[in-house]
Design an enzyme around this catalytic site. Structure first.
Site, PDB file in Angstrom:
ATOM      1  N   TYR A 299      -3.917  11.923   0.758  1.00 50.84           N
ATOM      2  CA  TYR A 299      -2.881  11.178   0.326  1.00 50.84           C
ATOM      3  C   TYR A 299      -1.945  11.855  -0.407  1.00 50.84           C
ATOM      4  CZ  TYR A 299      -2.164   8.052  -3.786  1.00 50.84           C
ATOM      5  OH  TYR A 299      -2.151   6.736  -4.791  1.00 50.84           O
TER       6      TYR A 299
ATOM      7  N   SER B  15     -11.472   0.829  -6.499  1.00 51.13           N
ATOM      8  CA  SER B  15     -11.366   1.305  -7.889  1.00 51.13           C
ATOM      9  C   SER B  15     -12.406   1.123  -8.841  1.00 51.13           C
ATOM     10  CB  SER B  15     -10.059   0.696  -8.521  1.00 51.13           C
ATOM     11  OG  SER B  15      -9.039   0.989  -7.218  1.00 51.13           O
TER      12      SER B  15
ATOM     13  N   ASP C 198      -3.238   0.461  -9.312  1.00 46.51           N
ATOM     14  CA  ASP C 198      -5.217  -0.131 -10.128  1.00 46.51           C
ATOM     15  C   ASP C 198      -5.525  -0.089 -11.347  1.00 46.51           C
ATOM     16  OD1 ASP C 198      -5.224   0.856  -7.267  1.00 46.51           O
ATOM     17  OD2 ASP C 198      -6.095   3.589  -8.126  1.00 46.51           O
TER      18      ASP C 198
ATOM     19  N   THR D 111       3.173   1.590  -2.043  1.00 50.64           N
ATOM     20  CA  THR D 111       4.356   1.834  -2.822  1.00 50.64           C
ATOM     21  C   THR D 111       3.886   1.737  -3.993  1.00 50.64           C
ATOM     22  OG1 THR D 111       3.217  -0.216  -3.233  1.00 50.64           O
ATOM     23  CG2 THR D 111       5.157   0.019  -1.082  1.00 50.64           C
TER      24      THR D 111
ATOM     25  N   SER E 266     -23.854   7.507 -18.847  1.00 53.02           N
ATOM     26  CA  SER E 266     -24.065   5.756 -17.407  1.00 53.02           C
ATOM     27  C   SER E 266     -25.048   6.312 -16.982  1.00 53.02           C
ATOM     28  CB  SER E 266     -22.844   6.626 -16.978  1.00 53.02           C
ATOM     29  OG  SER E 266     -23.750   7.410 -15.696  1.00 53.02           O
TER      30      SER E 266
ATOM     31  N   GLU F 168       0.849  -0.953   0.186  1.00 52.53           N
ATOM     32  CA  GLU F 168      -0.164   0.004  -0.055  1.00 52.53           C
ATOM     33  C   GLU F 168       0.862   1.377  -0.254  1.00 52.53           C
ATOM     34  OE1 GLU F 168      -2.970   0.053  -1.016  1.00 52.53           O
ATOM     35  OE2 GLU F 168      -3.596  -1.746   0.983  1.00 52.53           O
TER      36      GLU F 168
HETATM   37  C1  GLA Z   1      -5.219   4.454  -4.721  1.00 52.61           C
HETATM   38  C2  GLA Z   1      -4.015   5.206  -5.406  1.00 52.61           C
HETATM   39  C3  GLA Z   1      -3.459   3.649  -5.835  1.00 52.61           C
HETATM   40  C4  GLA Z   1      -1.956   3.181  -4.419  1.00 52.61           C
HETATM   41  C5  GLA Z   1      -2.970   3.001  -3.153  1.00 52.61           C
HETATM   42  C6  GLA Z   1      -2.042   3.209  -2.614  1.00 52.61           C
HETATM   43  O1  GLA Z   1      -5.709   2.908  -4.988  1.00 52.61           O
HETATM   44  O2  GLA Z   1      -4.901   5.175  -5.988  1.00 52.61           O
HETATM   45  O3  GLA Z   1      -2.455   3.997  -6.994  1.00 52.61           O
HETATM   46  O4  GLA Z   1      -1.668   4.530  -4.017  1.00 52.61           O
HETATM   47  O5  GLA Z   1      -3.987   4.208  -3.222  1.00 52.61           O
HETATM   48  O6  GLA Z   1      -1.386   1.806  -2.384  1.00 52.61           O
END
Ligand code: GLA
Length: 388
Positions: free
Chosen positions: A230, A132, A178, A39, A71, A37
């Site tokens: 984030y 995602s 993702d 990373t 949509s 995570e």
């Molecule tokens: C979100 C981001 C990813 C990643 C994760 C954490 O999902 O979209 O790119 O950085 O957080 O691992």
């Protein structure tokens, strides 16, 4: 609705909205990150898998240069000229599909010279759960345009296109994980991705053979990656790398941590320690899966959660409770998954204990006075593909 029904519904809705048949229907899955995570933007390792929740894009090319998107999430129809598409004119949900067209343009595709398109999008990936749903939209549209525009881009390139759309058109400074999971996923398997080289390997998960399931506990605590925590974590990682004189934290190993402690403040050090130890945990998980199977990875998942809770500080009380309650009810390992600050936790659970984990986690949330979580299982599934 099962997934075949989603496919035919997407084609029927396209016909209804645009008054003609779609050229085809493409789909792409959401993802769960098993481990690794934060990373990805540190050029490290991740181990996500695609899940059996997908987004469908019914697409038909046009004779002009217009792109129209509709949509099931909204009544709106958004229309732009492809030659004019840019992050400045995009907002709301249509920034995901139209951001892909823009990002392809940034990759050297001459948008003014391309056929326009109509696209209708539907999805059963829960929104805001950290699974995602945004990457699923991007990847479904990316493979559809790649095929219809005959671009023949490979999947790592399409992942970069999706990431660019997310970063610039949507405005979230996220990494490459993702979109890679959504494009490269394989049934019963995880995608072991080196985010520096973008080389990936498919790793067998073997959950079913081991009698295990992945339980998702969606805390319903909302997270918004475009703002706040984030980006702050990303900045701390960059500051840590700069203090150590390296390009990214990928270049820092566990043995360098003593030195790291001396050249940065405690908070930055703990951010760095999470990334460095998390990379080691991804490698340990891949090794354990290959040598011993999934029953051997529980403790590594637990350690990852502790590191995110205490060092990276991206968990919330609801996620911590989900993890503790799931473990107490018999899960063999549990951790929050995704960007953090809300969203979902995963619990690797023996199949015969899924009901127990579900009821005990729900009871623990009720007792704590938290909003009821949504709890369900997911299956590692195939990545983006054409359906019709
Ligand atoms: C979100 C981001 C990813 C990643 C994760 C954490 O999902 O979209 O790119 O950085 O957080 O691992």
């Amino acid at each position: 609705m099962n997934h075949d029904d989603f496919t035919s519904q997407a084609a029927a809705d396209f016909l209804d909205r645009f008054g003609r048949a779609a050229d085809g229907v493409w789909s792409a899955p959401g993802r769960v990150n098993l481990i690794g995570e934060h990373t990805d933007y540190n050029e490290g390792f991740v181990l996500p898998f695609a899940i059996d929740r997908r987004t469908w894009a019914a697409v038909g090319l046009r004779d002009d240069n217009t792109a129209r998107v509709t949509s099931t999430f909204s009544e709106d129809e958004v229309e732009v000229e492809l030659a004019q598409v840019s992050p400045e004119i995009l907002d709301g949900w249509s920034a995901y599909p139209l951001g892909i067209a823009w990002a392809l343009g940034e990759n050297g595709i001459d948008l003014a010279g391309q056929a326009g398109f109509d696209v209708h999008i539907s999805s059963d990936v829960p929104v805001g759960a950290g699974l995602s749903s945004s990457a699923a939209i991007e990847c479904a549209v990316a493979i559809a345009l790649d095929e219809r525009w005959q671009l023949e881009l490979d999947r790592p390139t399409l992942a970069r296109v999706g990431q660019l759309a997310e970063n610039k058109a949507v405005g979230a400074p996220t990494g490459i994980m993702d979109q890679s999971a959504s494009l490269l996923g394989r049934r019963d398997s995880a995608v072991f991705l080196d985010c520096r080289s973008l080389r990936s390997e498919i790793v067998d998960l073997g959950f079913q053979a081991a009698g295990l399931e992945i339980v998702i506990i969606d805390t319903k605590v909302s997270h918004a990656h475009a703002t706040g925590g984030y980006a702050a974590r990303r900045a701390s990682c960059e500051a840590g790398a700069a203090a150590l004189g390296v390009e990214s934290l990928r270049d820092v190993g566990v043995a360098d941590l003593d030195r790291a402690r001396e050249v940065m403040d405690d908070e930055t050090f703990r951010r760095v320690r999470h990334i460095v130890t998390e990379n080691a945990r991804v490698l340990a998980t891949v090794r354990a899966l290959r040598e011993s199977g999934p029953l051997a990875i529980g403790e590594i998942l637990d350690a990852s959660h502790v590191s995110m809770r205490d060092d990276f500080e991206i968990s919330v009380p609801e996620l911590d409770l989900a993890v503790v309650a799931a473990r107490a009810a018999g899960a063999i390992g549990a951790r929050m998954t995704g960007g953090g600050f809300g969203g979902a936790a995963i619990a690797l659970t023996p199949s015969h204990l899924v009901a127990e984990v579900t009821s005990q986690v729900a009871a623990a949330f009720a007792e704590a006075g938290y909003r009821a979580p949504e709890i369900f299982t997911v299956t590692p599934s195939d990545g983006a593909k054409r359906e019709l």
